[in-house]
Enzyme design. Structure first.
Site, PDB file in Angstrom:
ATOM      1  CG  HIS A 155      -1.764  -1.215   1.352  1.00 17.76           C
ATOM      2  ND1 HIS A 155      -2.929  -1.440   0.664  1.00 17.76           N
ATOM      3  CD2 HIS A 155      -1.560  -2.319   2.130  1.00 17.76           C
ATOM      4  CE1 HIS A 155      -3.427  -2.626   1.003  1.00 17.76           C
ATOM      5  NE2 HIS A 155      -2.609  -3.178   1.887  1.00 17.76           N
ATOM      6  CB  SER A 276      13.488  22.439 -15.414  1.00 20.12           C
ATOM      7  OG  SER A 276      12.590  23.521 -15.530  1.00 20.12           O
ATOM      8  CE  LYS A 282      12.020  19.302 -11.151  1.00 17.61           C
ATOM      9  NZ  LYS A 282      10.902  19.628 -12.082  1.00 17.61           N
ATOM     10  CD  GLU A 289       8.712  12.109 -15.398  1.00 18.81           C
ATOM     11  OE1 GLU A 289       8.646  12.516 -14.229  1.00 18.81           O
ATOM     12  OE2 GLU A 289       8.908  12.876 -16.375  1.00 18.81           O
TER      13      GLU A 289
END
Length: 459
Positions: A155, A276, A282, A289
């Protein structure tokens, strides 16, 4: 003039011509189409259906067309609709009437069926090879980290301690199943539909066993109607690829979480990250992704074929032309995802201390604390309740189980003694789980050996 124009008194409308044509995507089947045509022509010659000198002319012409296509000297025509008619038209232009005899005892229905099967037969081993490359990366990572303790989750909550090596072997076993699913698919599709004709074979005395053997198939397909209308092998492949991409996507999600500042379990190599355009701090896990995102693309290909086939009566229907774009796109997607994903995993750095620090929190040794009481004679459910009370005490007092004093333990249950601290130590909790398949070092080494054997059997 179109090869099928005899029945028609009007030219095909330009819009219909463009709509009907598939050459823009099935052109990639040129090698398979030429291989199938050579095998078919040679069989026709051996059976005495066409003359041997015609066979020689056809085979030489097809081989020359193959060379020209690969040298980028051939421009396919939309007017000729598909790869089959484009190659046949080129052949007839080059060798004359002999080229017109090639299509004897054959239909585009069995022609496209054999082309697509040949293509899938060639691509499955390529995909399997790329999965095995990823497996080798996971094996090496597991070997390096059999002692790197980290939290295991259920979980997405810290649950029990494990190791990074054990984690890698979990994914290695997923990808092992992906390989065997693809192998099963390859075994089932290894039947040749050539000779089925449009749906009911032919009155010519053809030898389907000869063409099947020439093209490397185990045997011909058993029913001609099924031969030209079956796309189960493509659906099965897309199903296997969808499951594979699901595994890659789950792994991607873990990596995305692990390299966030909230976890910081791993660092991705700069070569497999992006920045970024506005935020200079970043470092984004774009590879993971994109793999996660492309999973939906492969799922879409599977749904395309399932939906396309669900209402089709026997035998061939033009709807089935829609199989190729989805099939090709899914194969291309998987084949580009696997190597870049493997390279990303291979180059990531593991932050052992952060993993171990996380494993020390979240009460993940609570089960071991309960087991400690069970080994002293207490029923598990009673032990469970006692440890639950201890956890509640810790939460109220901002403590952890290992910071409680022995007096705290004994205040709730007098069975506790100094041994409880050793029973709850992370290394003891991990290495005490020597059960087959568990996280103990000796168990993980066995898992690694099994995956290595699996790889060696296939490479």
């Amino acid at each position: 003039m179109k090869l099928w124009a005899g029945r028609f008194q009007k030219e095909t409308d330009t819009l219909v011509n463009d709509f009907n044509s598939s050459i823009q995507f099935d052109a990639r089947l040129y090698k398979q189409d030429i291989a199938g045509s050579i095998a078919h022509a040679q069989m026709l010659g051996k059976q005495g259906i066409i003359e041997e000198h015609e066979v020689e002319s056809i085979v030489e012409g097809l081989k020359a067309i193959l060379e020209d296509i690969e040298a980028d000297k051939v421009e396919f025509s939309v007017d000729n609709e598909d790869i089959h008619m484009n190659i046949e038209t080129l052949l007839t232009q080059r060798i004359g009437d002999a080229g017109k005899r090639l299509h004897t005892a054959r239909s585009r229905n069995d022609q496209v069926a054999v082309d697509t099967r040949l293509y899938v037969k060639e691509e499955i081993p390529v995909i399997i090879g790329k999965i095995l490359d990823l497996e080798e990366v996971l094996v090496e990572k597991a070997k390096e980290h059999t002692d790197t303790v980290m939290p295991g989750y259920t979980h997405l909550q810290r649950a029990q301690p494990t190791t990074f090596g054990h984690y890698m072997m979990a994914y290695a076993n997923m990808f092992k199943r992906d390989v065997t699913r693809l192998e099963d698919c390859l075994e089932r599709l290894d039947e040749c539909p050539l000779g089925a004709g449009a749906l009911a074979t032919t009155t010519y005395d053809i030898d389907r066993f000869a063409t099947a053997q020439a093209l490397g198939f185990k045997k011909p397909t058993d029913n001609s109607m099924d031969s030209v209308s079956d796309r189960d092998y493509a659906i099965e492949l897309l199903s296997a690829l969808s499951i594979l991409m699901m595994h890659l996507s789950r792994f991607s999600e873990e990596i995305i979480l692990w390299c966030s500042w909230e976890f910081k379990f791993v660092d991705l190599d700069d070569a497999y990250s992006t920045g970024s355009s506005i935020m200079p701090q970043k470092k984004n896990p774009d590879v993971a992704e994109l793999v996660r995102g492309k999973t939906g693309r492969v799922y879409g290909s599977l749904i395309t074929l399932l939906t396309m086939m669900k209402g089709l009566p026997l035998a061939y229907n033009k709807d089935m032309q829609e199989d190729k774009e989805a099939l090709f796109d899914a194969i291309d997607t998987v084949e580009i995802c696997l190597p870049v994903f493997a390279a990303m995993v291979n180059t990531l750095s593991v932050r052992r201390h952060n993993m171990e620090r996380a494993a020390a929190g979240g009460f993940i040794t609570a089960t071991d604390c309960a087991d400690y009481l069970v080994k002293k004679g207490l029923p598990f459910r009673e032990a469970y309740m006692i440890v639950g009370r201890l956890v509640n005490l810790c939460i109220k007092n901002h403590e952890t189980l290992d910071t409680l004093t022995l007096r705290d333990f004994r205040a709730i249950c007098d069975l506790f003694d100094e041994g409880v601290y050793e029973a709850m130590s992370l290394k003891h909790c991990v290495n005490g789980r020597t059960v087959y398949g568990g996280p103990a070092k000796e168990s993980v080494l066995k898992q690694i050996a099994l995956i290595e054997e699996f790889i060696q059997q296939r490479k």
